[in-house]
Design an enzyme around this catalytic site. Structure first.
Site, PDB file in Angstrom:
ATOM      1  N   CYS A   1       0.797  -1.232   0.000  1.00 47.98           N
ATOM      2  CA  CYS A   1       0.000   0.000   0.000  1.00 47.98           C
ATOM      3  C   CYS A   1       0.831   1.285   0.000  1.00 47.98           C
ATOM      4  O   CYS A   1       0.459   2.239  -0.701  1.00 47.98           O
ATOM      5  CB  CYS A   1      -1.013  -0.008   1.139  1.00 47.98           C
ATOM      6  SG  CYS A   1      -0.496  -0.754   2.661  1.00 47.98           S
TER       7      CYS A   1
ATOM      8  N   ARG B   1       7.492 -11.199   5.341  1.00 51.85           N
ATOM      9  CA  ARG B   1       7.228 -11.051   6.763  1.00 51.85           C
ATOM     10  C   ARG B   1       8.129 -12.013   7.534  1.00 51.85           C
ATOM     11  O   ARG B   1       8.295 -13.182   7.139  1.00 51.85           O
ATOM     12  CB  ARG B   1       5.758 -11.362   7.083  1.00 51.85           C
ATOM     13  CG  ARG B   1       4.749 -10.608   6.216  1.00 51.85           C
ATOM     14  CD  ARG B   1       4.531  -9.187   6.649  1.00 51.85           C
ATOM     15  NE  ARG B   1       3.699  -8.449   5.710  1.00 51.85           N
ATOM     16  CZ  ARG B   1       2.365  -8.480   5.696  1.00 51.85           C
ATOM     17  NH1 ARG B   1       1.712  -9.218   6.580  1.00 51.85           N
ATOM     18  NH2 ARG B   1       1.690  -7.766   4.807  1.00 51.85           N
TER      19      ARG B   1
ATOM     20  N   GLN C   1       0.480 -11.359  -2.621  1.00 49.30           N
ATOM     21  CA  GLN C   1      -0.876 -10.876  -2.391  1.00 49.30           C
ATOM     22  C   GLN C   1      -1.496 -10.433  -3.719  1.00 49.30           C
ATOM     23  O   GLN C   1      -0.831  -9.777  -4.521  1.00 49.30           O
ATOM     24  CB  GLN C   1      -0.870  -9.689  -1.426  1.00 49.30           C
ATOM     25  CG  GLN C   1      -0.479 -10.043  -0.001  1.00 49.30           C
ATOM     26  CD  GLN C   1      -0.517  -8.826   0.904  1.00 49.30           C
ATOM     27  OE1 GLN C   1      -0.012  -7.768   0.561  1.00 49.30           O
ATOM     28  NE2 GLN C   1      -1.127  -8.970   2.071  1.00 49.30           N
TER      29      GLN C   1
ATOM     30  N   ASP D   1      -3.154  -7.976  -4.448  1.00 49.52           N
ATOM     31  CA  ASP D   1      -3.416  -6.726  -3.753  1.00 49.52           C
ATOM     32  C   ASP D   1      -3.984  -5.679  -4.704  1.00 49.52           C
ATOM     33  O   ASP D   1      -3.645  -5.656  -5.889  1.00 49.52           O
ATOM     34  CB  ASP D   1      -2.109  -6.200  -3.157  1.00 49.52           C
ATOM     35  CG  ASP D   1      -2.304  -5.537  -1.818  1.00 49.52           C
ATOM     36  OD1 ASP D   1      -3.471  -5.359  -1.416  1.00 49.52           O
ATOM     37  OD2 ASP D   1      -1.303  -5.195  -1.166  1.00 49.52           O
TER      38      ASP D   1
ATOM     39  N   HIS E   1      -5.549  -1.344  -4.486  1.00 49.52           N
ATOM     40  CA  HIS E   1      -5.933  -0.172  -3.701  1.00 49.52           C
ATOM     41  C   HIS E   1      -6.744   0.757  -4.584  1.00 49.52           C
ATOM     42  O   HIS E   1      -6.376   1.028  -5.732  1.00 49.52           O
ATOM     43  CB  HIS E   1      -4.685   0.522  -3.141  1.00 49.52           C
ATOM     44  CG  HIS E   1      -3.951  -0.347  -2.170  1.00 49.52           C
ATOM     45  ND1 HIS E   1      -2.915  -1.167  -2.555  1.00 49.52           N
ATOM     46  CD2 HIS E   1      -4.135  -0.562  -0.845  1.00 49.52           C
ATOM     47  CE1 HIS E   1      -2.480  -1.850  -1.506  1.00 49.52           C
ATOM     48  NE2 HIS E   1      -3.202  -1.497  -0.460  1.00 49.52           N
TER      49      HIS E   1
ATOM     50  N   LYS F   1     -12.278  -3.273   8.724  1.00 50.29           N
ATOM     51  CA  LYS F   1     -12.169  -4.162   7.569  1.00 50.29           C
ATOM     52  C   LYS F   1     -13.231  -5.255   7.647  1.00 50.29           C
ATOM     53  O   LYS F   1     -13.837  -5.507   8.697  1.00 50.29           O
ATOM     54  CB  LYS F   1     -10.776  -4.792   7.506  1.00 50.29           C
ATOM     55  CG  LYS F   1     -10.400  -5.597   8.754  1.00 50.29           C
ATOM     56  CD  LYS F   1      -9.013  -6.211   8.609  1.00 50.29           C
ATOM     57  CE  LYS F   1      -8.654  -7.018   9.869  1.00 50.29           C
ATOM     58  NZ  LYS F   1      -7.442  -7.829   9.677  1.00 50.29           N
TER      59      LYS F   1
ATOM     60  N   HIS G   1      -8.373  -0.936   0.630  1.00 53.85           N
ATOM     61  CA  HIS G   1      -7.427  -2.028   0.417  1.00 53.85           C
ATOM     62  C   HIS G   1      -8.252  -3.301   0.202  1.00 53.85           C
ATOM     63  O   HIS G   1      -9.180  -3.563   0.964  1.00 53.85           O
ATOM     64  CB  HIS G   1      -6.534  -2.264   1.635  1.00 53.85           C
ATOM     65  CG  HIS G   1      -5.891  -1.033   2.195  1.00 53.85           C
ATOM     66  ND1 HIS G   1      -4.519  -0.892   2.294  1.00 53.85           N
ATOM     67  CD2 HIS G   1      -6.408   0.103   2.725  1.00 53.85           C
ATOM     68  CE1 HIS G   1      -4.234   0.273   2.866  1.00 53.85           C
ATOM     69  NE2 HIS G   1      -5.369   0.897   3.131  1.00 53.85           N
TER      70      HIS G   1
END
Length: 388
Positions: free
Chosen positions: A75, A104, A122, A124, A126, A211, A257
């Site tokens: 992000c 991570r 991910q 992902d 946005h 979320k 997100h």
């Protein structure tokens, strides 16, 4: 880190390609960001030091004071992309998607197969939108998660609304309480309007916003979070993002997100268990296997194989010297969706004798008709449609 074997890699790539086409159809731009970034980027976003214990240690450049970090999330990078161009309210929503690998530092005792790893991808995205667009965009994100789960046959999915801890002593959360109140209200309204039966988890919100999480159970009953959609009024402020409104004044966008798969690695692990390796036709790494009854029908089997391949099906030809019953068993054990047994009568009639992976003999069809029905099954992402 995960090393993908060819069949697993193919399924993963098919998942990515399917979702990417859906994103392009829905107005997303596909972006790419580096695997490493300056540590100041994550300090600005607030992820560092909030999650410093779960991130790889900073990398100190030689003969420099600069520090870098293996990318723990996408992000902040997408915020920088948005900020690289001026935007009018007419440009919004801006939707950016990335299959981005993040890192991570999970403790060794926490690592579990594909479901918890140190480097994962991910799906992902946005979305940067005006406040008036929030509910419609959030609803569209949830519908995308539903599309993914429905396409793969996940039915027992629990929906959880994660809110901040009401205890004022919890200093995990950042931003204006009024923004939090509005964000939590909007998420609740969207879920209620969509008639979801959802639970509420207090204290489970991200530090920047509430979320909605989608959770499924694995074969031994453990619950895993997969898809997530998050609402964020805070990161646009931290990065000083802006767009010019219809009043010709600068305004802060709102950020959503969303990741329907969550982690592709975790999703793959749950999906393999969910399907027992028997993937639907559109996702199967080997959709059809051609089995000649004997070597004297190899020429016709090769012709069938080539026609299927030309039609876009993922097909193999078993040219081994094994008896046909043994060939069928091997193909069924490998969860191949359809086996086409070809012999003398098939060659004369231009047909194929069809078996599926649950040992059912479906009968014979012309090769052209089988291709037509298989392609319809693939296009629909549905159950078997082969009828004789």
């Amino acid at each position: 880190l995960v090393l993908w074997k060819p069949r697993g890699a193919m399924v993963r790539n098919l998942l990515e390609e399917s979702l990417e086409q859906k994103l392009l159809d829905n107005g997303y731009d596909i972006v790419y960001t580096p695997h490493i970034g300056k540590i100041d980027l994550y300090k600005t976003s607030g992820h560092y030091p909030y999650y410093s214990d779960s991130q790889f240690p900073p990398i100190q450049l030689r003969d420099s004071d600069e520090e870098y970090l293996l990318k723990p999330m996408n992000c902040p990078h997408h915020c920088r992309i948005f900020d690289s161009d001026p935007h009018s309210y007419r440009d919004l929503p801006v939707r950016m998607a990335e299959f981005g690998t993040v890192y991570r530092w999970e403790q060794s005792g926490e690592l579990t197969g594909l479901t918890r790893v140190r480097g994962f991808t991910q799906d992902d995205a946005h979305i940067f939108c005006t406040p008036d667009q929030v509910k419609d965009e959030f609803r569209a994100c949830i519908e995308l998660v539903q599309y993914v789960f429905n396409s793969l046959g996940f039915e027992d999915v629990s929906v959880r609304l994660s809110l901040r801890d009401p205890d004022p002593r919890n200093d995990k959360y950042v931003g204006d309480p009024a923004d939090w109140d509005r964000a939590e209200m909007e998420l609740r309204e969207v879920l209620e309007e969509m008639n979801f039966d959802f639970g509420v988890d207090l204290g489970e919100a991200a530090f920047y916003g509430p979320k909605v999480d989608f959770k499924v159970k694995d074969v031994i009953g453990r619950e895993w979070q997969l898809g997530t959609v998050q609402l964020d009024y805070n990161l646009p402020k931290r990065f000083d993002l802006k767009y010019i409104g219809d009043d010709n004044q600068p305004h802060k966008p709102v950020m959503i997100h969303r990741a329907p798969f969550g982690s592709l690695e975790r999703f793959m692990g749950i999906l393999i268990e969910h399907c027992g390796g028997a993937f639907p036709l559109w996702l199967s790494p080997e959709q059809v296997r051609v089995l000649p009854v004997s070597d004297k029908f190899m020429a016709y089997a090769t012709k069938v194989h080539d026609a299927l391949k030309e039609a876009g099906l993922r097909v193999t030809l078993d040219n081994s010297s094994e008896r046909v019953n043994a060939k069928v068993k091997v193909a069924q054990d490998m969860k191949v969706n359809y086996m086409l047994v070809v012999g003398g009568r098939d060659e004369e009639a231009g047909t194929v004798s069809i078996r599926d992976r649950v040992r059912a003999d479906l009968g014979a069809l012309s090769l052209d008709e089988f291709i037509k029905q298989a392609q319809a099954e693939i296009d629909s992402h549905g159950e078997s449609q082969i009828t004789v």
